[in-house]
Write a protein that holds these residues in place. Structure first.
Motif, PDB file in Angstrom:
ATOM      1  N   LEU A 201       5.756  -0.250 -17.057  1.00 39.25           N
ATOM      2  CA  LEU A 201       5.691  -0.533 -15.619  1.00 39.25           C
ATOM      3  C   LEU A 201       6.092   0.694 -14.797  1.00 39.25           C
ATOM      4  N   GLU A 202       7.088   1.420 -15.257  1.00 35.74           N
ATOM      5  CA  GLU A 202       7.493   2.639 -14.549  1.00 35.74           C
ATOM      6  C   GLU A 202       6.344   3.634 -14.500  1.00 35.74           C
ATOM      7  N   ASP A 203       5.669   3.818 -15.632  1.00 31.68           N
ATOM      8  CA  ASP A 203       4.549   4.763 -15.673  1.00 31.68           C
ATOM      9  C   ASP A 203       3.400   4.282 -14.797  1.00 31.68           C
ATOM     10  N   MET A 204       3.119   2.986 -14.815  1.00 30.21           N
ATOM     11  CA  MET A 204       2.050   2.454 -13.974  1.00 30.21           C
ATOM     12  C   MET A 204       2.386   2.622 -12.501  1.00 30.21           C
ATOM     13  N   GLY A 205       3.661   2.492 -12.167  1.00 29.28           N
ATOM     14  CA  GLY A 205       4.077   2.694 -10.781  1.00 29.28           C
ATOM     15  C   GLY A 205       3.777   4.092 -10.289  1.00 29.28           C
ATOM     16  N   ARG A 206       3.828   5.066 -11.188  1.00 36.69           N
ATOM     17  CA  ARG A 206       3.499   6.455 -10.817  1.00 36.69           C
ATOM     18  C   ARG A 206       2.001   6.715 -10.843  1.00 36.69           C
ATOM     19  N   ASP A 207       1.296   6.065 -11.760  1.00 38.12           N
ATOM     20  CA  ASP A 207      -0.117   6.379 -11.978  1.00 38.12           C
ATOM     21  C   ASP A 207      -1.057   5.667 -11.009  1.00 38.12           C
ATOM     22  N   LEU A 208      -0.743   4.433 -10.648  1.00 37.17           N
ATOM     23  CA  LEU A 208      -1.621   3.651  -9.779  1.00 37.17           C
ATOM     24  C   LEU A 208      -1.506   4.114  -8.333  1.00 37.17           C
ATOM     25  N   PRO A 209      -2.574   3.939  -7.536  1.00 41.10           N
ATOM     26  CA  PRO A 209      -2.428   4.129  -6.092  1.00 41.10           C
ATOM     27  C   PRO A 209      -1.286   3.253  -5.596  1.00 41.10           C
ATOM     28  N   GLU A 210      -0.539   3.737  -4.623  1.00 39.04           N
ATOM     29  CA  GLU A 210       0.724   3.096  -4.255  1.00 39.04           C
ATOM     30  C   GLU A 210       0.575   1.631  -3.858  1.00 39.04           C
ATOM     31  N   ILE A 211      -0.408   1.338  -3.032  1.00 43.95           N
ATOM     32  CA  ILE A 211      -0.609  -0.051  -2.609  1.00 43.95           C
ATOM     33  C   ILE A 211      -0.889  -0.935  -3.814  1.00 43.95           C
ATOM     34  N   ARG A 212      -1.691  -0.411  -4.756  1.00 42.63           N
ATOM     35  CA  ARG A 212      -2.044  -1.196  -5.934  1.00 42.63           C
ATOM     36  C   ARG A 212      -0.825  -1.412  -6.834  1.00 42.63           C
ATOM     37  N   ALA A 213       0.026  -0.386  -6.948  1.00 45.34           N
ATOM     38  CA  ALA A 213       1.228  -0.516  -7.771  1.00 45.34           C
ATOM     39  C   ALA A 213       2.145  -1.601  -7.204  1.00 45.34           C
ATOM     40  N   HIS A 214       2.321  -1.597  -5.876  1.00 44.57           N
ATOM     41  CA  HIS A 214       3.166  -2.619  -5.267  1.00 44.57           C
ATOM     42  C   HIS A 214       2.549  -4.008  -5.418  1.00 44.57           C
ATOM     43  N   ALA A 215       1.243  -4.101  -5.312  1.00 37.27           N
ATOM     44  CA  ALA A 215       0.575  -5.388  -5.514  1.00 37.27           C
ATOM     45  C   ALA A 215       0.817  -5.898  -6.932  1.00 37.27           C
ATOM     46  N   LEU A 216       0.791  -4.986  -7.914  1.00 34.62           N
ATOM     47  CA  LEU A 216       1.062  -5.365  -9.300  1.00 34.62           C
ATOM     48  C   LEU A 216       2.480  -5.892  -9.453  1.00 34.62           C
ATOM     49  N   PHE A 217       3.454  -5.160  -8.919  1.00 35.29           N
ATOM     50  CA  PHE A 217       4.843  -5.586  -9.052  1.00 35.29           C
ATOM     51  C   PHE A 217       5.078  -6.947  -8.411  1.00 35.29           C
ATOM     52  N   LEU A 218       4.450  -7.187  -7.254  1.00 35.92           N
ATOM     53  CA  LEU A 218       4.650  -8.459  -6.560  1.00 35.92           C
ATOM     54  C   LEU A 218       4.051  -9.626  -7.337  1.00 35.92           C
ATOM     55  N   ALA A 219       2.982  -9.378  -8.078  1.00 32.23           N
ATOM     56  CA  ALA A 219       2.291 -10.463  -8.772  1.00 32.23           C
ATOM     57  C   ALA A 219       2.872 -10.768 -10.146  1.00 32.23           C
ATOM     58  N   LEU A 220       3.606  -9.830 -10.739  1.00 30.42           N
ATOM     59  CA  LEU A 220       4.172 -10.062 -12.072  1.00 30.42           C
ATOM     60  C   LEU A 220       5.342 -11.039 -12.000  1.00 30.42           C
ATOM     61  N   PRO A 221       5.589 -11.774 -13.085  1.00 28.98           N
ATOM     62  CA  PRO A 221       6.778 -12.634 -13.110  1.00 28.98           C
ATOM     63  C   PRO A 221       8.046 -11.792 -13.130  1.00 28.98           C
ATOM     64  N   THR A 222       9.144 -12.361 -12.661  1.00 33.85           N
ATOM     65  CA  THR A 222      10.412 -11.618 -12.586  1.00 33.85           C
ATOM     66  C   THR A 222      11.080 -11.631 -13.961  1.00 33.85           C
ATOM     67  N   ILE A 223      10.762 -10.622 -14.764  1.00 38.27           N
ATOM     68  CA  ILE A 223      11.256 -10.591 -16.142  1.00 38.27           C
ATOM     69  C   ILE A 223      12.488  -9.714 -16.308  1.00 38.27           C
TER      70      ILE A 223
END
Length: 379
Positions: A201-223
Motif C-alpha cells: 500500500l505504501e508503494d501504491m501510494g507513491r506510484d498511483l496518481p494522487e487522487i487515485r491513491a486516496h480513492a484506493l485508501f478510502l475504499a479499502l477495509p480498515t485493516i
C-alpha cells in the motif's frame, strides 16, 4: 484543527486550485474522492488464494454476499468483475493467468484483456513466477505503466520458510530477465495486515496518481491503524475543499455546496467516512465473523454518535456549536488555513472546517480502537 495541514500533498493541490480560482477542479476532486472511482486487475490462476485475496480487498469473507466464488464460474478466457458492495465504482477485475506457452507475445495478452485501462494490476502466483508474466511486466514498463505488482499469495499450509524460499526464487527470476530493482510482495489473502501488504500500500501510494491513491485508501477495509490514519488525512483534505467552496468563498456559483446552512454535503462526507472507516453495523458484523468475535464487543467501542449513525440533525448541531466557538479560534491559524482571497468569508469556512475535522477525529479514534481489538483477538 492544525493537524489537517501536515504537508498533505492532496491538500496543497486543492489549496493551489482555490488560489487560482479553479473551483471546478476542486469540485471534481471532492466528487471523485467521495465516489472512490478505481479499477484494479488481479491476474493469476483462479484458485482459493486469489478468490480470498479479492474478497479481503473488499472486506468480505467467503460466505458474504457478493464474494468471489471458488471455483470461479468465469470461462477460461473471460474477465470477471467484482464491485465493492459499499462503493460500486471501486471494482476488482479477475483476469485469466498469463499463458505459459513458448510462443507467447505479451502485447497480445495485454490488448486482449485491456491491460492498460486498469489503475493498477496485481500479478499473482502461489508457487513459481512464470517467465511470461515477467514479460508482461516489462512490456507494461516500456509503456510507462509503473503500477504493476508481483504478489506471492500464501496458502493456509505455507510456512514462513517456504514462502521466503519462493520469494527468493521469484526475485532471481526477475533479475535474470533484466528487472533492475525487483520486488515481490508476500501476501496472506485472508489476513492482509500481515506480511508485505502494508508495504504494498505504501508503494501504491507513491506510484498511483494522487487522487487515485486516496480513492484506493478510502475504499479499502480498515485493516491497520496506519490505514485509518491515511483515511483520516484524506477526509480532512476533502473537508477543507468542501469548506472552501461553501459560504461565498468565490463569486462563481458552485453547485457542490449552496451554503453552510445546507448541511447535505457535510452529511455526505461523514456518511462516506462512516463507511470508509468500517464503523457501520454491517462492516462491524462482517469483521466480527471473520475474527470469530461477538459483534457487540466491537460495536460498544463506538463512542462517537456519528460512528453509529450519521444524521442531518447531529451534523447541524455540530455546525451550530462550531459557529458559537469561532471566537476561540486563533486568527493566525485562520489566516494560515484559508485561501488568501477568501478570508473575508471566514465564518462559514471555519465553522465547517472545525465541526467536520472534530467529527473525523472522533470517528477515526473509534475505528482505531475497533482495529486494535480485532487484531488483538486474532492473535
Amino acid at each position: 484543527m492544525a493537524d489537517v495541514f501536515r504537508s498533505l500533498n492532496l491538500l496543497e493541490t486543492l489549496k493551489e486550485s482555490i488560489e487560482s480560482n479553479k473551483l471546478s477542479d476542486v469540485r471534481d476532486a471532492v466528487e471523485d474522492l467521495l465516489i472512490s472511482r478505481i479499477n484494479l486487475a488481479v491476474v493469476g490462476d483462479r484458485g482459493n488464494e486469489k478468490a480470498s485475496f479479492m474478497n479481503s480487498l473488499r472486506g468480505l469473507g467467503p460466505d458474504d454476499e457478493g464474494a468471489a466464488p471458488c471455483p470461479s464460474p468465469a470461462a477460461a478466457e473471460e474477465v470477471a468483475g467484482y464491485p465493492n458492495p459499499k462503493y460500486p465504482d471501486f471494482r476488482l477485475w479477475d483476469l485469466p493467468p498469463v499463458p505459459t506457452t513458448s510462443s507467447f507475445e505479451p502485447e497480445e495478452y495485454m490488448n486482449k484483456f485491456k491491460f492498460l485501462r486498469y489503475n493498477a494490476v496485481f500479478m499473482t502466483f502461489t508457487q513459481t513466477l512464470q517467465p511470461n508474466s515477467v514479460q508482461v511486466y516489462l512490456e507494461a514498463l516500456s509503456l510507462q505503466r509503473q503500477t504493476v505488482y508481483f504478489l506471492l499469495l500464501a496458502s493456509v499450509k505455507d510456512t514462513d520458510k517456504t514462502l521466503e524460499e519462493r520469494k527468493k526464487a521469484s526475485l532471481e527470476e526477475l533479475k535474470s530477465q533484466g528487472v533492475k530493482q525487483p520486488k515481490v510482495y508476500l501476501i496472506r489473502p485472508s489476513t492482509l495486515e500481515k506480511l508485505d501488504f502494508p508495504g504494498l500500500l505504501e508503494d501504491m501510494g507513491r506510484d498511483l496518481p494522487e487522487i487515485r491513491a486516496h480513492a484506493l485508501f478510502l475504499a479499502l477495509p480498515t485493516i491497520t491503524s496506519a490505514l485509518v490514519t491515511q483515511k483520516k488525512d484524506s477526509f480532512k483534505a476533502i473537508i477543507w475543499a468542501a469548506a472552501s467552496l461553501s459560504g461565498g468563498v468565490s463569486a462563481i456559483p458552485v453547485p457542490l455546496v449552496a451554503s453552510m446552512v445546507d448541511s447535505s454535503v457535510a452529511v455526505r462526507i461523514l456518511l462516506k467516512a462512516q463507511l470508509s472507516l468500517c464503523l457501520d453495523d454491517e462492516s462491524i458484523e462482517r469483521l466480527a465473523r471473520q475474527r470469530s468475535m461477538e459483534p457487540a464487543k466491537l460495536k460498544e467501542l463506538r463512542t462517537c454518535v456519528l460512528s453509529v449513525e450519521v444524521t442531518k440533525g447531529e451534523v447541524k448541531k455540530r455546525l451550530a456549536i462550531a459557529e458559537k466557538d469561532l471566537a476561540t479560534v486563533s486568527s493566525k491559524l485562520l489566516q494560515m488555513a484559508m485561501p488568501r482571497h477568501a478570508r473575508s468569508a471566514g465564518r462559514s469556512f471555519t465553522a465547517m472546517l472545525q465541526a467536520l475535522n472534530s467529527a473525523i477525529d472522533e470517528m477515526a479514534a473509534d475505528a482505531e480502537n475497533i482495529v486494535a481489538a480485532a487484531l488483538g483477538e486474532g492473535k
